[in-house]
Design an enzyme around this catalytic site. Structure first.
Site, mmCIF file in Angstrom:
data_model
loop_
_atom_site.group_PDB
_atom_site.id
_atom_site.type_symbol
_atom_site.label_atom_id
_atom_site.label_comp_id
_atom_site.label_asym_id
_atom_site.label_seq_id
_atom_site.Cartn_x
_atom_site.Cartn_y
_atom_site.Cartn_z
ATOM 1 N N ILE A 42 0.823 -1.075 0.009
ATOM 2 C CA ILE A 42 0.041 0.233 -0.110
ATOM 3 C C ILE A 42 0.963 1.168 -0.030
ATOM 4 O O ILE A 42 1.741 1.170 0.755
ATOM 5 C CB ILE A 42 -0.827 -0.036 1.177
ATOM 6 C CG1 ILE A 42 -1.740 -1.112 1.301
ATOM 7 C CG2 ILE A 42 -1.894 1.285 1.350
ATOM 8 C CD1 ILE A 42 -2.690 -1.497 2.549
ATOM 9 N N ASN A 45 1.069 4.231 0.864
ATOM 10 C CA ASN A 45 1.009 5.078 2.121
ATOM 11 C C ASN A 45 1.665 4.408 3.131
ATOM 12 O O ASN A 45 1.815 5.053 4.254
ATOM 13 C CB ASN A 45 -0.091 5.969 2.329
ATOM 14 C CG ASN A 45 -1.371 4.970 2.730
ATOM 15 O OD1 ASN A 45 -1.256 3.740 2.703
ATOM 16 N ND2 ASN A 45 -2.243 5.607 3.397
ATOM 17 N N CYS A 46 2.152 3.313 3.162
ATOM 18 C CA CYS A 46 2.474 2.403 4.296
ATOM 19 C C CYS A 46 4.135 3.157 4.391
ATOM 20 O O CYS A 46 4.926 3.112 3.535
ATOM 21 C CB CYS A 46 2.511 1.076 3.751
ATOM 22 S SG CYS A 46 3.456 0.050 5.120
ATOM 23 N N ASP A 47 4.659 3.392 5.526
ATOM 24 C CA ASP A 47 5.816 3.885 6.042
ATOM 25 C C ASP A 47 7.013 2.636 5.430
ATOM 26 O O ASP A 47 8.065 2.983 5.291
ATOM 27 C CB ASP A 47 5.923 4.234 7.340
ATOM 28 C CG ASP A 47 5.366 5.183 7.967
ATOM 29 O OD1 ASP A 47 4.892 6.366 6.918
ATOM 30 O OD2 ASP A 47 5.050 5.634 8.887
ATOM 31 N N LYS A 93 7.421 2.832 1.932
ATOM 32 C CA LYS A 93 8.111 4.014 1.465
ATOM 33 C C LYS A 93 9.705 3.599 1.776
ATOM 34 O O LYS A 93 10.464 4.113 0.882
ATOM 35 C CB LYS A 93 7.685 5.306 2.309
ATOM 36 C CG LYS A 93 6.297 5.469 1.906
ATOM 37 C CD LYS A 93 5.939 6.817 2.683
ATOM 38 C CE LYS A 93 4.513 7.176 2.306
ATOM 39 N NZ LYS A 93 3.942 8.299 3.313
#
Length: 114
Positions: free
Chosen positions: A7, A9-11, A14
């Site tokens: 996903i 927007n998952c840290d 990233k």
């Protein structure tokens, strides 16, 4: 081709993307929420990684399930939960040279891509 599932927007996603880009590794990103997942892909991933590792039981989505759904999990029920709510799949799932890898740790990625 290396493929990463997760996903956007998952840290952790990233961090993994940043590592791949810093190491000039070409990859394709598949966002569960945007691109969806198929039962065939999830069954394949589960056969390589095991549902116990693939299902994120620490995440908010899982914790919000009823006790009934959390109890007596098996392969079929875990796959059904993850198909219904892909946010319950641990991230990232990385496929490189046909091998499946779960999560992100720089040292592990260095081993995968050496």
């Amino acid at each position: 081709m290396t493929k990463m599932f997760g996903i956007k927007n998952c840290d952790t996603i990233k961090k993994a993307k940043k590592w791949l880009e810093a190491n000039q590794i070409d990859y394709q990103f598949h966002d569960y929420r945007v691109d969806g997942i198929t039962s065939d892909w999830l069954i394949e991933a589960e056969s390589k990684l095991g549902w116990q590792k693939l299902l994120n039981q620490r995440g908010t989505t899982f914790r919000q399930l009823s006790e009934e759904k959390k109890q007596n999990l098996d392969t079929q029920s875990a796959i059904a939960l993850m198909l219904d709510a892909p946010a319950m799949i641990k991230r990232p799932v990385l496929i490189h040279n046909g091998e499946y890898h779960l999560g992100f740790k720089p040292a592990e990625y260095e081993e995968v891509f050496k």
